[in-house]
Design a protein around this motif. Structure first.
Motif, PDB file in Angstrom:
ATOM      1  N   LYS A  22       5.316  32.205  23.291  1.00 20.80           N
ATOM      2  CA  LYS A  22       5.624  32.042  24.706  1.00 20.80           C
ATOM      3  C   LYS A  22       6.603  30.899  24.947  1.00 20.80           C
ATOM      4  N   LEU A  23       7.442  31.065  25.952  1.00 19.47           N
ATOM      5  CA  LEU A  23       8.330  29.995  26.390  1.00 19.47           C
ATOM      6  C   LEU A  23       7.477  28.792  26.792  1.00 19.47           C
ATOM      7  N   LEU A  31       4.819  28.745  37.109  1.00 24.37           N
ATOM      8  CA  LEU A  31       5.095  28.952  35.689  1.00 24.37           C
ATOM      9  C   LEU A  31       3.846  29.423  34.943  1.00 24.37           C
ATOM     10  N   ALA A  32       2.749  28.720  35.151  1.00 24.79           N
ATOM     11  CA  ALA A  32       1.511  29.076  34.448  1.00 24.79           C
ATOM     12  C   ALA A  32       1.008  30.453  34.874  1.00 24.79           C
ATOM     13  N   SER A  33       1.142  30.753  36.165  1.00 21.49           N
ATOM     14  CA  SER A  33       0.713  32.062  36.662  1.00 21.49           C
ATOM     15  C   SER A  33       1.548  33.182  36.065  1.00 21.49           C
ATOM     16  N   GLY A  34       2.791  32.852  35.688  1.00 22.49           N
ATOM     17  CA  GLY A  34       3.701  33.843  35.114  1.00 22.49           C
ATOM     18  C   GLY A  34       3.603  33.964  33.611  1.00 22.49           C
ATOM     19  N   GLY A  35       2.632  33.321  33.006  1.00 23.91           N
ATOM     20  CA  GLY A  35       2.416  33.480  31.574  1.00 23.91           C
ATOM     21  C   GLY A  35       3.167  32.514  30.699  1.00 23.91           C
ATOM     22  N   ILE A  36       3.758  31.474  31.293  1.00 21.99           N
ATOM     23  CA  ILE A  36       4.528  30.504  30.511  1.00 21.99           C
ATOM     24  C   ILE A  36       3.630  29.316  30.150  1.00 21.99           C
ATOM     25  N   MET A  55      10.087  28.285  43.955  1.00 28.60           N
ATOM     26  CA  MET A  55      11.248  29.146  43.703  1.00 28.60           C
ATOM     27  C   MET A  55      11.774  28.950  42.289  1.00 28.60           C
ATOM     28  N   CYS A  56      11.797  27.711  41.824  1.00 28.69           N
ATOM     29  CA  CYS A  56      12.292  27.419  40.483  1.00 28.69           C
ATOM     30  C   CYS A  56      11.348  27.994  39.425  1.00 28.69           C
ATOM     31  N   GLY A  57      10.040  27.788  39.616  1.00 30.53           N
ATOM     32  CA  GLY A  57       9.074  28.325  38.668  1.00 30.53           C
ATOM     33  C   GLY A  57       9.148  29.836  38.577  1.00 30.53           C
ATOM     34  N   GLU A  58       9.217  30.483  39.724  1.00 30.59           N
ATOM     35  CA  GLU A  58       9.304  31.940  39.747  1.00 30.59           C
ATOM     36  C   GLU A  58      10.611  32.436  39.128  1.00 30.59           C
ATOM     37  N   ALA A  59      11.684  31.663  39.315  1.00 34.76           N
ATOM     38  CA  ALA A  59      12.979  32.031  38.727  1.00 34.76           C
ATOM     39  C   ALA A  59      12.906  32.017  37.200  1.00 34.76           C
ATOM     40  N   ILE A  60      12.255  30.999  36.652  1.00 38.08           N
ATOM     41  CA  ILE A  60      12.115  30.903  35.194  1.00 38.08           C
ATOM     42  C   ILE A  60      11.253  32.053  34.659  1.00 38.08           C
ATOM     43  N   VAL A  61      10.209  32.386  35.383  1.00 40.20           N
ATOM     44  CA  VAL A  61       9.351  33.510  34.976  1.00 40.20           C
ATOM     45  C   VAL A  61      10.145  34.812  34.955  1.00 40.20           C
ATOM     46  N   ARG A  62      10.925  35.040  36.007  1.00 43.28           N
ATOM     47  CA  ARG A  62      11.729  36.277  36.071  1.00 43.28           C
ATOM     48  C   ARG A  62      12.756  36.331  34.955  1.00 43.28           C
ATOM     49  N   ALA A  63      13.509  35.239  34.816  1.00 44.39           N
ATOM     50  CA  ALA A  63      14.605  35.226  33.844  1.00 44.39           C
ATOM     51  C   ALA A  63      14.095  35.345  32.413  1.00 44.39           C
ATOM     52  N   GLU A 112      11.334  36.884  31.542  1.00 50.34           N
ATOM     53  CA  GLU A 112      10.452  38.051  31.430  1.00 50.34           C
ATOM     54  C   GLU A 112       9.043  37.616  31.030  1.00 50.34           C
ATOM     55  N   ASN A 113       8.500  36.733  31.863  1.00 49.06           N
ATOM     56  CA  ASN A 113       7.148  36.184  31.661  1.00 49.06           C
ATOM     57  C   ASN A 113       7.006  35.428  30.341  1.00 49.06           C
ATOM     58  N   GLY A 114       8.047  34.683  30.021  1.00 51.55           N
ATOM     59  CA  GLY A 114       7.983  33.808  28.851  1.00 51.55           C
ATOM     60  C   GLY A 114       8.304  34.461  27.531  1.00 51.55           C
ATOM     61  N   LYS A 115       8.798  35.690  27.554  1.00 48.51           N
ATOM     62  CA  LYS A 115       9.094  36.397  26.310  1.00 48.51           C
ATOM     63  C   LYS A 115      10.512  36.156  25.817  1.00 48.51           C
ATOM     64  N   LYS A 116      11.367  35.624  26.671  1.00 49.78           N
ATOM     65  CA  LYS A 116      12.789  35.519  26.342  1.00 49.78           C
ATOM     66  C   LYS A 116      13.300  34.123  26.678  1.00 49.78           C
ATOM     67  N   MET A 117      14.172  33.591  25.857  1.00 48.21           N
ATOM     68  CA  MET A 117      14.794  32.304  26.127  1.00 48.21           C
ATOM     69  C   MET A 117      15.738  32.445  27.322  1.00 48.21           C
ATOM     70  N   ILE A 118      15.816  31.395  28.148  1.00 49.90           N
ATOM     71  CA  ILE A 118      16.733  31.411  29.283  1.00 49.90           C
ATOM     72  C   ILE A 118      17.846  30.407  29.054  1.00 49.90           C
ATOM     73  N   ASP A 119      18.844  30.438  29.930  1.00 53.31           N
ATOM     74  CA  ASP A 119      19.951  29.483  29.818  1.00 53.31           C
ATOM     75  C   ASP A 119      20.360  29.003  31.210  1.00 53.31           C
ATOM     76  N   GLU A 120      21.400  28.194  31.247  1.00 48.90           N
ATOM     77  CA  GLU A 120      21.859  27.607  32.505  1.00 48.90           C
ATOM     78  C   GLU A 120      22.247  28.674  33.520  1.00 48.90           C
TER      79      GLU A 120
END
Length: 455
Positions: free
Chosen positions: A42-43, A61-66, A335-343, A345-353
């Motif tokens: 997990k991310l 973030l935690a609610s989104g599985g991160i 909004m930021c936490g939810e954005a990280i969860v979306r980007a 995919e619930n902590g399965k994928k690395m995100i970037d800027e």
């Protein structure tokens, strides 16, 4: 400072050992599309700061599985803040009613010449402004984030090591219980206030800060009765050269304070002035707490860099004119936490800027940029002189102005106005400015644009 070689991670709340080898990154090449990095575990996200912004981010973030860690240096501390929140925040953030100290239905605004306007005539029977103590609200949201799965760490973050490459982790160094610790994470949310260490680490740029000074005063029962459901705002260059002073009721005391950005060295003088203006109403009161804190005056030049995002005061989300920050802190964090969860995919994928800018920053600016800009203009016009402040109080006596103001404040939506009344409001504004000998060109232009948009 000596260089750190981090091969394992020590966590003060649990035994946790993890080498960099435990986390592998597998590039997933897609033809004609950007590379998407899938991670084997997990991310991991760290939120620095446990106020409304940080706690709301951690909860999302935690609610989104991160896998989420939230650092708070002083959970018992409280920011010196009026503590007013809009009605919509109670529902939107599920704030229980027992946390509300006072449900304010009366508001008075007092001019430099002591012209007093009752600023609550248009409130409906079910409407009120909630007054809370920050230590109560912050602790509630922080513990809720923990219940959702975030790990709380009472610690001082001392240093943040930036990644050596796009795929490398951030390394957070901290002190907890006189013990040094380190934690590697993929994403950081900076919610550590106006003097943000996270912002400095990513060179996010500086901004002007006001200083807020507040005294909590415990009043005799008869005096407290007067402020049972009443809040007061005082304007005048005696109490602040560029803002306002306040008396807000809490459970068993009132918060009396003021703020300024252009004359911070004289803040105690301004505090003495507001105490003097309300002296008959607080006589016999006992000061039980004195607080001071920097308040940002505008958003930072940079709010996202790499896999780091700033929220709340660290990002500069405090409105001019009203000085409101609690709702915008919690909203930006969520909004930021939810954005990280979306980007991710619930902590399965690395995100970037680019992900953070697209999913968080752009959405925030689309929703709130105009509000912040308009209130900035209002402050420049009305808070710059005592003449302007007299004009402001005069306008606040208009029922239509009150209705539009409260609808916008309580529900954080643009109030649906009447085009004819909007034009009248604009003309009344211009008339007040002229009567008070103010050149209101900037205000006139702003209202012209607002009227065109509405019409």
């Amino acid at each position: 400072m000596a260089a750190h070689t981090v091969t394992s991670v020590h966590h003060p709340l649990q035994s946790l050992t993890q080498t960099f080898k435990a986390k592998t990154f597998k590039p997933q090449n897609m033809k004609c599309k950007p590379t998407s990095i899938v991670i084997s575990s997990k991310l991991r996200a760290a939120v620095i700061g446990g106020g409304p912004a940080g706690s709301s981010a951690a909860e999302a973030l935690a609610s989104g599985g991160i896998e989420t860690y939230i650092f708070e240096r002083s959970p018992e501390a409280a920011k010196p803040c009026g503590g007013a929140i809009p009605l919509c925040m109670l529902d939107e953030f599920s704030i229980p009613s027992h946390l509300v100290d006072r449900k304010v239905t009366q508001m008075k605004i007092i001019s430099p010449s002591n012209l007093t306007v009752d600023f609550g005539k248009t409130l409906k029977p079910h409407e009120f402004i909630s007054m809370l103590r920050r230590e109560v609200l912050d602790n509630f949201i922080r513990l809720r984030a923990k219940d959702k799965g975030a790990t709380l760490i009472k610690a001082l973050v001392t240093n943040i090591e930036l990644p050596l490459s796009e795929k490398s982790p951030y390394i957070i160094h901290y002190i907890s219980n006189n013990t040094h610790g380190s934690l590697t994470v993929d994403v950081i949310v900076g919610a550590d206030g106006a003097n943000s260490k996270v912002a400095k680490s990513i060179k996010a740029g500086n901004y002007a800060c006001a200083i807020a000074f507040q005294e909590r005063i415990q009043l005799p029962e008869d005096k407290m009765k007067y402020y049972e459901n009443l809040a007061e705002m005082y304007v005048g260059d005696d109490v602040s050269p560029d803002f306002y002073a306040w008396v807000f009721p809490k459970c068993d005391h009132v918060a009396v304070g003021t703020g300024t950005v252009c004359s911070k060295q004289n803040i105690k003088q301004f505090q003495g002035a507001i105490r003097n203006r309300v002296k008959p109403k607080i006589e016999g009161g006992k000061i039980i707490k004195v607080e001071a804190h920097p308040i940002p005056e505008h958003p930072r030049p940079t709010r996202v860099r790499g896999r780091v995002a700033l929220v709340g005061d660290a990002a500069g989300y405090v409105t001019k004119c009203s000085g409101e920050g609690i709702y915008f802190a919690a909203k930006s964090g969520r909004m930021c936490g939810e954005a990280i969860v979306r980007a991710s995919e619930n902590g399965k994928k690395m995100i970037d800027e680019a992900d953070l800018k697209r999913e968080y920053l752009r959405k925030w600016d689309d929703e709130f940029f105009c509000t912040f800009k308009f209130l900035d203009i209002l402050q420049k016009v009305f808070y710059g002189s005592n003449a302007g402040r007299e004009a402001l109080v005069e306008l606040c006596g208009k029922e239509y102005v009150q209705r539009m103001t409260f609808e916008s404040y309580l529900y954080k939506k643009i109030a649906k106005g009447n085009p004819l009344e909007d034009v009248k409001m604009a003309m009344n504004t211009i008339g007040s400015l002229i009567r008070c000998n103010i050149v209101g060109k900037e205000m006139v232009d702003a209202f012209d644009r607002k009227m065109l948009l509405k019409l």
